[in-house]
Design a protein around this motif. Structure first.
Motif, PDB file in Angstrom:
ATOM      1  N   CYS A   1       2.589   7.846   3.290  1.00 50.54           N
ATOM      2  CA  CYS A   1       2.586   6.483   2.734  1.00 50.54           C
ATOM      3  C   CYS A   1       3.877   5.758   3.095  1.00 50.54           C
ATOM      4  O   CYS A   1       3.857   4.569   3.438  1.00 50.54           O
ATOM      5  CB  CYS A   1       2.428   6.539   1.216  1.00 50.54           C
ATOM      6  SG  CYS A   1       0.795   7.084   0.670  1.00 50.54           S
TER       7      CYS A   1
ATOM      8  N   LEU B   1       1.550  13.615   1.716  1.00 49.82           N
ATOM      9  CA  LEU B   1       0.866  12.323   1.609  1.00 49.82           C
ATOM     10  C   LEU B   1       1.848  11.224   1.203  1.00 49.82           C
ATOM     11  O   LEU B   1       1.724  10.077   1.647  1.00 49.82           O
ATOM     12  CB  LEU B   1      -0.274  12.419   0.595  1.00 49.82           C
ATOM     13  CG  LEU B   1      -1.529  13.172   1.069  1.00 49.82           C
ATOM     14  CD1 LEU B   1      -2.510  13.343  -0.084  1.00 49.82           C
ATOM     15  CD2 LEU B   1      -2.196  12.416   2.214  1.00 49.82           C
ATOM     16  N   CYS B   2       2.807  11.575   0.354  1.00 50.24           N
ATOM     17  CA  CYS B   2       3.842  10.603  -0.049  1.00 50.24           C
ATOM     18  C   CYS B   2       4.658  10.172   1.163  1.00 50.24           C
ATOM     19  O   CYS B   2       4.940   8.984   1.346  1.00 50.24           O
ATOM     20  CB  CYS B   2       4.741  11.231  -1.115  1.00 50.24           C
ATOM     21  SG  CYS B   2       5.924  10.080  -1.855  1.00 50.24           S
TER      22      CYS B   2
ATOM     23  N   THR C   1       1.386   6.886  -6.587  1.00 56.67           N
ATOM     24  CA  THR C   1       0.231   7.708  -6.937  1.00 56.67           C
ATOM     25  C   THR C   1       0.498   9.178  -6.666  1.00 56.67           C
ATOM     26  O   THR C   1       0.188  10.042  -7.502  1.00 56.67           O
ATOM     27  CB  THR C   1      -1.005   7.251  -6.128  1.00 56.67           C
ATOM     28  OG1 THR C   1      -1.285   5.878  -6.433  1.00 56.67           O
ATOM     29  CG2 THR C   1      -2.214   8.101  -6.487  1.00 56.67           C
ATOM     30  N   MET C   2       1.070   9.490  -5.497  1.00 56.87           N
ATOM     31  CA  MET C   2       1.362  10.884  -5.173  1.00 56.87           C
ATOM     32  C   MET C   2       2.387  11.477  -6.129  1.00 56.87           C
ATOM     33  O   MET C   2       2.264  12.628  -6.559  1.00 56.87           O
ATOM     34  CB  MET C   2       1.870  10.997  -3.724  1.00 56.87           C
ATOM     35  CG  MET C   2       0.846  10.640  -2.648  1.00 56.87           C
ATOM     36  SD  MET C   2      -0.686  11.585  -2.784  1.00 56.87           S
ATOM     37  CE  MET C   2      -1.793  10.349  -3.476  1.00 56.87           C
TER      38      MET C   2
ATOM     39  N   GLY D   1       0.852   4.035  -2.802  1.00 58.84           N
ATOM     40  CA  GLY D   1       0.552   5.411  -2.409  1.00 58.84           C
ATOM     41  C   GLY D   1       1.622   6.382  -2.871  1.00 58.84           C
ATOM     42  O   GLY D   1       1.308   7.458  -3.396  1.00 58.84           O
ATOM     43  N   MET D   2       2.896   6.014  -2.699  1.00 57.82           N
ATOM     44  CA  MET D   2       3.989   6.901  -3.121  1.00 57.82           C
ATOM     45  C   MET D   2       3.981   7.088  -4.632  1.00 57.82           C
ATOM     46  O   MET D   2       4.190   8.196  -5.138  1.00 57.82           O
ATOM     47  CB  MET D   2       5.337   6.321  -2.662  1.00 57.82           C
ATOM     48  CG  MET D   2       5.564   6.431  -1.157  1.00 57.82           C
ATOM     49  SD  MET D   2       7.244   5.978  -0.652  1.00 57.82           S
ATOM     50  CE  MET D   2       7.231   4.221  -1.001  1.00 57.82           C
TER      51      MET D   2
ATOM     52  N   ILE E   1       0.840  -1.199   0.000  1.00 52.88           N
ATOM     53  CA  ILE E   1       0.000   0.000   0.000  1.00 52.88           C
ATOM     54  C   ILE E   1       0.877   1.252   0.000  1.00 52.88           C
ATOM     55  O   ILE E   1       0.567   2.255  -0.660  1.00 52.88           O
ATOM     56  CB  ILE E   1      -0.944  -0.006   1.215  1.00 52.88           C
ATOM     57  CG1 ILE E   1      -1.962  -1.144   1.085  1.00 52.88           C
ATOM     58  CG2 ILE E   1      -1.672   1.330   1.350  1.00 52.88           C
ATOM     59  CD1 ILE E   1      -2.823  -1.348   2.322  1.00 52.88           C
ATOM     60  N   ALA E   2       1.993   1.181   0.722  1.00 55.54           N
ATOM     61  CA  ALA E   2       2.913   2.323   0.769  1.00 55.54           C
ATOM     62  C   ALA E   2       3.501   2.595  -0.607  1.00 55.54           C
ATOM     63  O   ALA E   2       3.561   3.749  -1.056  1.00 55.54           O
ATOM     64  CB  ALA E   2       4.031   2.050   1.774  1.00 55.54           C
TER      65      ALA E   2
ATOM     66  N   ASP F   1       0.647  16.792  -1.687  1.00 54.69           N
ATOM     67  CA  ASP F   1       1.019  15.509  -2.284  1.00 54.69           C
ATOM     68  C   ASP F   1       2.329  14.987  -1.692  1.00 54.69           C
ATOM     69  O   ASP F   1       2.498  13.781  -1.482  1.00 54.69           O
ATOM     70  CB  ASP F   1       1.151  15.640  -3.804  1.00 54.69           C
ATOM     71  CG  ASP F   1      -0.198  15.800  -4.488  1.00 54.69           C
ATOM     72  OD1 ASP F   1      -1.154  15.155  -4.041  1.00 54.69           O
ATOM     73  OD2 ASP F   1      -0.280  16.562  -5.454  1.00 54.69           O
TER      74      ASP F   1
ATOM     75  N   THR G   1       4.746  -2.883  -8.413  1.00 52.31           N
ATOM     76  CA  THR G   1       4.175  -1.530  -8.350  1.00 52.31           C
ATOM     77  C   THR G   1       4.670  -0.697  -9.521  1.00 52.31           C
ATOM     78  O   THR G   1       3.902   0.032 -10.161  1.00 52.31           O
ATOM     79  CB  THR G   1       4.561  -0.844  -7.028  1.00 52.31           C
ATOM     80  OG1 THR G   1       4.074  -1.623  -5.941  1.00 52.31           O
ATOM     81  CG2 THR G   1       3.974   0.551  -6.954  1.00 52.31           C
TER      82      THR G   1
END
Length: 325
Positions: A224, A220-221, A21-22, A18-19, A14-15, A217, A275
């Motif tokens: 994550c 949020l990164c 995506t950000m 998430g990274m 998930i991390a 962003d 990923t």
């Protein structure tokens, strides 16, 4: 591997997602700004001149005087408002296209000009055997790409390559707004040579005011990444508890922990690779090197925290045993 480890391995996955995506959000936002700026940076300036010199002569002057400086030019036509001529002497800042590609340095060489269209471009087009051509008078320009559609940006312009020997370089400088992307020193020298005043484009001013817009962003990164670190700390604790239950000692215990740890680290590396492959096909990045760097850095940090937690746990037990003895 028991279900606890499987669930905890979802945290690094998930991390990584998430990274990625950000990072894509940050680069997509930056690409939007570049698109609005016609593919130029915040160093961009523009000037106008009354010179009747041809674009071809101007490019020859730049090649002679500033051959070792990276320069990118856009000539905004004063009369054909939707037309922009593009030239660069080294690399070209790429823009996201829906189909085809943006210009490359080779497109400015030779005698043929090429075109890239915006999705809302209103210009005469000719379709011949699945190939598009812009028709301007007696000239035909092969379309090599079309931009992606961004609702917040005006996409009615079309871009033509220009070069010393290309037909688009026959126009006079006075008929264009000359937009220059390069070092400030070079831009000022070029403007002084043509007795022109340098101005800052509006998109540069707007971007300077909103330069912190990517901060959420970035935060949020980092959040994550923290998520992945927590997962690895918990994984280290699980392995420590399982190691205690084995009742192994000495080299046997050490080899057991190393075996389990290396396996987990390799699995997390595989998750990072998966990923990357996922985002390679499902997200936009100006360069995939940035995605690779972020995923590798995240994986390394997670591995380090896993190792520190495991080392600290065993060291703590060793001290307890020594005190007891």
């Amino acid at each position: 591997m028991n279900y606890k480890k499987i669930l905890l391995l979802l945290l690094p996955l998930i991390a990584f997602l998430g990274m990625g995506t950000m990072l894509s959000n940050i680069e997509s936002g930056y690409a939007d700004e570049l698109l609005e700026a016609h593919g130029l940076t915040n160093n961009t300036r523009f000037f106008r001149t009354d010179s009747s010199q041809s674009i071809s002569s101007f490019l020859q002057y730049l090649n002679k005087k500033y051959r070792h400086h990276q320069i990118q030019l856009h000539f905004d036509n004063n009369y054909e408002k939707d037309q922009v001529l593009v030239w660069a002497n080294h690399s070209v800042r790429s823009l996201p296209t829906e189909t085809g590609r943006y210009f490359s340095p080779d497109d400015f060489e030779g005698h043929i000009s090429f075109a890239v269209l915006g999705p809302a471009t209103k210009v005469d087009l000719l379709n011949v055997q699945n190939n598009k051509y812009i028709v301007l008078g007696q000239n035909y320009y092969s379309v090599i790409g079309e931009f992606k559609n961004y609702p917040q940006v005006k996409m009615n312009k079309y871009y033509l390559s220009t070069g010393i020997d290309q037909p688009t370089a026959k126009g006079q400088l006075k008929d264009y707004r000359i937009v220059v992307d390069g070092t400030p020193n070079v831009i000022n020298k070029i403007a002084r040579h043509y007795r022109a005043k340098v101005h800052i484009p509006s998109f540069v001013q707007k971007h300077h005011k909103a330069r912190w817009s990517v901060l959420p962003d970035i935060l949020l990164c980092l959040a994550c990444l923290l998520f992945g670190v927590v997962g690895n700390v918990l994984l280290a604790i699980v392995i420590k508890r399982q190691a205690t239950l084995t009742r192994l000692h000495g080299d046997l215990l050490r080899n057991w922990v190393i075996n389990r740890s290396v396996r987990l680290i390799m699995i997390e590396g595989l998750l990072a690779l998966l990923t990357y492959l996922f985002f390679r096909w499902h997200a936009f990045y100006s360069t995939y090197g940035s995605l690779i760097a972020v995923l590798i850095l995240g994986w390394i940090i997670c591995v380090i925290m896993f190792g520190i937690t495991l080392w600290h746990s065993f060291r703590k037990d060793k001290k307890v045993v020594e005190i007891t003895d």
